[in-house]
Design an enzyme around this catalytic site. Structure first.
Site, short mmCIF file in Angstrom:
data_model
loop_
_atom_site.label_atom_id
_atom_site.label_comp_id
_atom_site.label_asym_id
_atom_site.label_seq_id
_atom_site.Cartn_x
_atom_site.Cartn_y
_atom_site.Cartn_z
CE LYS A 207 23.89 -10.38 6.06
NZ LYS A 207 25.20 -9.75 5.94
CE LYS B 283 30.15 -12.11 -0.39
NZ LYS B 283 29.94 -11.77 1.05
#
Length: 297
Positions: free
Chosen positions: A172, A241
């Protein structure tokens, strides 16, 4: 009345449409989130409200989570009134993007209580969550994957990447780095063209018919940048993030990320200029502000 089959913790931009897909498929779903308005909207669709993550874990054997940060995931899993305190839960499927290290910590804590942790971040954004066309990246023991694959197909195309927690997270992070990099470099190219007098719509037609096409030029620019909406559905703070997690993991593995570091800095600037709640397509606004032009249809 049929027993509750599934739980969902984290009813945000992604969790809401994903939980809705379960409800639309006729599943009984228990939900929890501090945002009472989001929970109430799902209760109106037939969901059962819980007062804590532990209460969800007392009612459902399989719990899905979609949460924003590693810290929140670990708190929801192991903290007071956390999932780990549940008496019925057997599987925790984590759709969050939290990086490999946090996934391993969550897995270790849950495995110690004989609860399976399924590392399962997703890609495809809010549109994919609504349509059930997400890419669902899964790492967990093969037997657990076989048992859960049918319900995971509710959300999109499912890929089994390995046995251990963290492997799907790595996939991911690699995916999100590419997605953010596409916005960053496409913004520079598009702003340059517009400042030189090119029509941005025609630019995109040419790029998408040629070798420069990418996820930003094929989708994000048309939907969220040319319109001036900057509303693709993924926050700048979350994108920042994710790229920080990616760079940290690469450094831990000894992999240089020169381009990735530049993308991280562009997102840091976007975050500072427009705020964490802005859409990450606002990265183009940074380049526009520096160049003194706007890329609009």
């Amino acid at each position: 009345m049929a027993e509750i089959q599934y739980g969902f913790v984290g009813i945000g931009n992604m969790g809401t449409p994903m939980a809705t897909r379960l409800l639309n498929a006729g599943k009984r779903v228990c939900v929890f989130d501090p945002n009472q308005q989001a929970v109430s909207a799902l209760v109106a669709r037939g969901a059962i409200k819980a007062e804590s993550a532990a209460e969800v874990a007392n009612q459902a054997e399989t719990i899905f989570m979609s949460l924003p940060t590693p810290e929140i995931v670990l708190s929801v899993v192991t903290g007071p009134q956390g999932v780990i305190e549940g008496t019925r839960v057997k599987h925790v499927v984590d759709f969050s993007t939290i990086g490999p290290q946090a996934a391993v910590k969550a897995a270790q804590a849950l495995n110690a209580r004989s609860i399976d942790y399924v590392d399962a971040p997703v890609s495809g954004g809010v549109p994919g969550a609504r349509a059930g066309t997400l890419a669902v990246m899964v790492s967990c023991p093969s037997g657990v994957f076989a048992a859960l694959q049918p319900i995971l197909l509710t959300f999109g195309k499912v890929f089994h990447l390995g046995e251990g927690a963290g492997q799907a997270q790595t996939m991911k992070l690699a995916n999100n780095l590419l997605a953010a990099a596409a916005i960053a470099v496409s913004s520079e190219a598009m702003v340059m063209g517009v400042k030189a007098g090119l029509d941005p719509k025609v630019m995109l037609e040419v790029i998408n018919a040629g070798s420069g096409r990418n996820s930003a030029t094929q989708d994000k620019f048309t939907r969220s940048i040319l319109t001036g909406g900057f509303d693709f559905g993924f926050g700048t703070g979350l994108a920042y993030k994710d790229i920080r997690l990616c760079i940290n993991e690469a450094e831990a593995l000894g992999v240089p990320m020169v381009i990735g570091a530049a993308v991280r800095e562009m997102l840091a600037i976007t975050n500072a200029m427009y705020g964490a709640e802005s859409d990450y397509t606002s990265l183009c606004r940074v380049v526009e502000s520096w160049a003194g032009v706007e890329v609009r249809g």
